[in-house]
Write an enzyme that holds these catalytic residues in place. Structure first.
Site, PDB file in Angstrom:
ATOM      1  N   GLU A 129      -4.968  -9.102  -0.155  1.00  0.00           N
ATOM      2  CA  GLU A 129      -5.641  -8.012   0.847  1.00  0.00           C
ATOM      3  C   GLU A 129      -6.613  -8.476   0.457  1.00  0.00           C
ATOM      4  O   GLU A 129      -7.183  -7.524  -0.341  1.00  0.00           O
ATOM      5  CB  GLU A 129      -4.784  -7.066   1.733  1.00  0.00           C
ATOM      6  CG  GLU A 129      -3.917  -6.789   2.256  1.00  0.00           C
ATOM      7  CD  GLU A 129      -3.290  -6.021   3.211  1.00  0.00           C
ATOM      8  OE1 GLU A 129      -4.456  -5.286   3.574  1.00  0.00           O
ATOM      9  OE2 GLU A 129      -1.832  -5.409   3.152  1.00  0.00           O
TER      10      GLU A 129
ATOM     11  N   GLU B 249       0.656  -1.100  -0.206  1.00  0.00           N
ATOM     12  CA  GLU B 249       0.169  -0.138   0.076  1.00  0.00           C
ATOM     13  C   GLU B 249       0.726   0.588   0.188  1.00  0.00           C
ATOM     14  O   GLU B 249       0.653   2.158   0.914  1.00  0.00           O
ATOM     15  CB  GLU B 249      -0.744   0.169   0.956  1.00  0.00           C
ATOM     16  CG  GLU B 249      -2.049  -1.106   1.173  1.00  0.00           C
ATOM     17  CD  GLU B 249      -2.966  -0.917   1.768  1.00  0.00           C
ATOM     18  OE1 GLU B 249      -3.193  -0.161   3.253  1.00  0.00           O
ATOM     19  OE2 GLU B 249      -4.179  -2.057   2.515  1.00  0.00           O
TER      20      GLU B 249
END
Ligand code: AHR
Length: 532
Positions: free
Chosen positions: A336, A202
């Site tokens: 994820e 991220e």
């Protein structure tokens, strides 16, 4: 009827086509599922059943690691009960050490004598003390005990290329090298295998808040210099390490564009084999408010509606990737995903502890079906997270352990690992709750590695059974048997006190000359083997 011939063409099309005529609400009308055994599709990589284990709450400490001196049965500090449960679902890979944690993790703090390890603060997750007693060698021991591959996320946010390169050298270099000798001194002479390398996490947010173009430039030296020296993983060999770059979060496509554009222009010196995609189901964005227990049917439908958007998210990203990579060399790694709900009352909100219900099991099945349909591009996924965090497989409390409804879905879907997608056609019908309209059923079929045919069917409607008539043109079905997972309520859970409230039960279909009839209870998932 919708033709789900091609993986990747699937659910959005199905939903878009759910015309009023198809959206019948006659619960007694059978749903016809036509299984086209003559047109096999893509291989479903077993790595779509991967797990994610971050240093977060009790995901590692307590959930996996109890220490060698614990009274909880363990092998070299790793819980025996948890390893046995994970072996039973044949976990193909485990992503570690994060998550946001990865971009602040310094691997040298977690090797060598336990008494000398640095004690630090886990600033991402509740300010917990990080003892570093579970480090590289313990993680590698854990994946070895489970029988999984290692997916290591290196620190590109606060670490350097040199630090990440030395970490890989420590793990994979020949025992005659200095790095290999250090590893041997810590108890493991032979090089470890690192199947997947995550280059940051991220990076558009907790991983350093980089613009997409900036990330693409930062990523390249990691892709070039962070080498795997294990001879069993030589470049271009079947076991070669796969490098996974940071990609999109939800529907922000800028990373997909920038990273794939950079990849198309790459020369011999670097490459990537995967693009990460993160998408959680929260039922209404951030901060999360949906409870994990005691929710009503409206909240159930809301979560399922949102989760079905995974199909469109993958399709949008795949379309961009097709522009730069029509041969599909770079896979999507949905590393994820899952239900992210409000923390359990009274728990540390930074530990992301939530219960896991029948609703979450259905949510998992719907996502696995979507991944199967996109198997031409989706090669790996990691549900978040494996133990005690978010949509977990397993919950522990000291010596106690309970398997969640989501765990049981993973077990029922075992035949899907490395199976071949088989196209199905069906009228999904409609299940309506308030102003939310969902498909009433979902179905996918596969041929397992032994050539056996399997059908997975989900009845989203919590109130009405669904009669499925599965047809196999040109072939005669002789029997259908497997398991069904259902529960008294959509929010039924397994607890330490009642661990078997939601468990699969034997399930059979009735074979006749027209195919197989399956009577699915409301809110259920069935996986059956079809004898032809
Ligand atoms: O899974 C919890 C967190 O969610 C991860 O650390 C991060 O990558 C994501 O935002």
């Amino acid at each position: 009827m919708i033709d789900l011939v091609r993986p990747g063409a699937a659910f959005a099309l199905l939903l878009a086509s759910a015309s009023p005529a198809l959206a019948q609400n006659d619960a007694s009308a059978p749903v016809e599922v036509v299984v086209d055994t003559a047109k096999p599709g893509s291989k479903i990589d077993r790595n779509i059943f991967g797990q994610f284990a971050e240093h977060l709450g009790t995901g590692i400490y307590g959930g996996v690691w109890v220490g060698k001196d614990s009274s909880i049965p363990n092998v070299r500090g790793i819980r025996k009960d948890v390893v046995a449960a994970l072996r039973a679902i044949r976990v193909p890979n485990v992503r570690w050490p994060g998550g946001c944690f990865a971009d602040e993790y310094h691997w040298r703090h977690g090797i060598g004598a336990a008494k000398d390890r640095r004690i630090s603060i886990n600033s991402n997750w509740g300010g917990a003390t990080e003892p570093n007693t579970f480090g590289t060698d313990e993680f590698m021991d854990f994946v070895d005990q489970v029988g999984s591959e290692a997916y290591i996320s290196v620190n590109i946010g606060s670490g350097t290329v040199a630090e990440a390169a030395e970490w890989l050298e420590y793990m994979t270099a020949d025992p005659a090298t200095t790095a290999g000798k250090e590893r041997a001194a810590n108890g493991h002479a032979a090089p470890y295998k690192v199947k997947y390398l995550g280059i940051g996490n991220e990076s558009w947010s907790c991983g350093g808040a980089m613009t997409a173009d900036h990330y693409a430039d930062v990523m390249k030296p990691f892709a070039r210099f962070v080498r795997n020296y294990n001879p069993a993983q030589a470049a271009d060999s079947p076991g070669a390490m796969q490098r996974i770059a940071v990609g999109p979060g939800d529907d922000n496509l800028s990373y997909t564009e920038s990273v794939m554009k950079a990849w198309k222009a790459h020369d011999w010196a670097w490459s990537i084999e995967g693009l990460s995609l993160h998408r959680y189901t929260t039922g209404g964005g951030w901060p999360v408010t949906q409870p994990s227990t005691g929710f009503d049917e409206g909240r159930y439908a809301l979560m399922l509606k949102e989760t079905l958007g995974m199909d469109e998210t993958i399709a949008k990203n795949a379309a961009i990737m097709d522009k730069y990579d029509p041969e599909k060399k770079v896979g999507i790694a949905v590393d994820e995903w899952g239900a992210w709900l409000a923390p359990n009352p009274g728990s540390n909100p930074g530990f992301l502890q939530q219960q896991n219900s029948m609703r979450d099991a259905i949510l998992a099945a719907l996502n696995l079906n979507i991944f199967a349909r996109h198997a031409d591009r989706v090669r790996l996924t990691n549900i978040a997270q494996m133990i005690n965090v978010l949509q977990a497989m397993i919950l522990t409390d000291k010596e106690k352990m309970v398997l969640t409804p989501t765990y049981h879905i993973y077990k029922m879907y075992l035949p899907f690992q490395d199976a071949t997608y088989v196209p199905v056609r069906f009228d999904a019908g409609a299940y309506t709750q308030g102003d939310i309209k969902l498909p009433r059923v979902d179905a996918v079929a596969v041929r397992d590695t032994a050539g056996k045919l399997w059908l997975a069917v989900t009845n989203l409607d919590p109130n009405r059974p669904a009669k499925i008539v599965a047809r196999f043109p040109g072939v005669q079905a002789r029997a259908a048997r497997g398991e069904v997972l259902t529960a008294p309520r959509v929010d039924s859970v397994n607890s330490f006190e009642a661990p078997n409230a939601v468990v699969p039960r034997p399930f059979t279909g009735k074979a006749g000359k027209d195919g197989v009839t399956l009577e699915l209870p409301g809110k259920s998932v069935a996986v059956v083997q079809i004898d032809l």
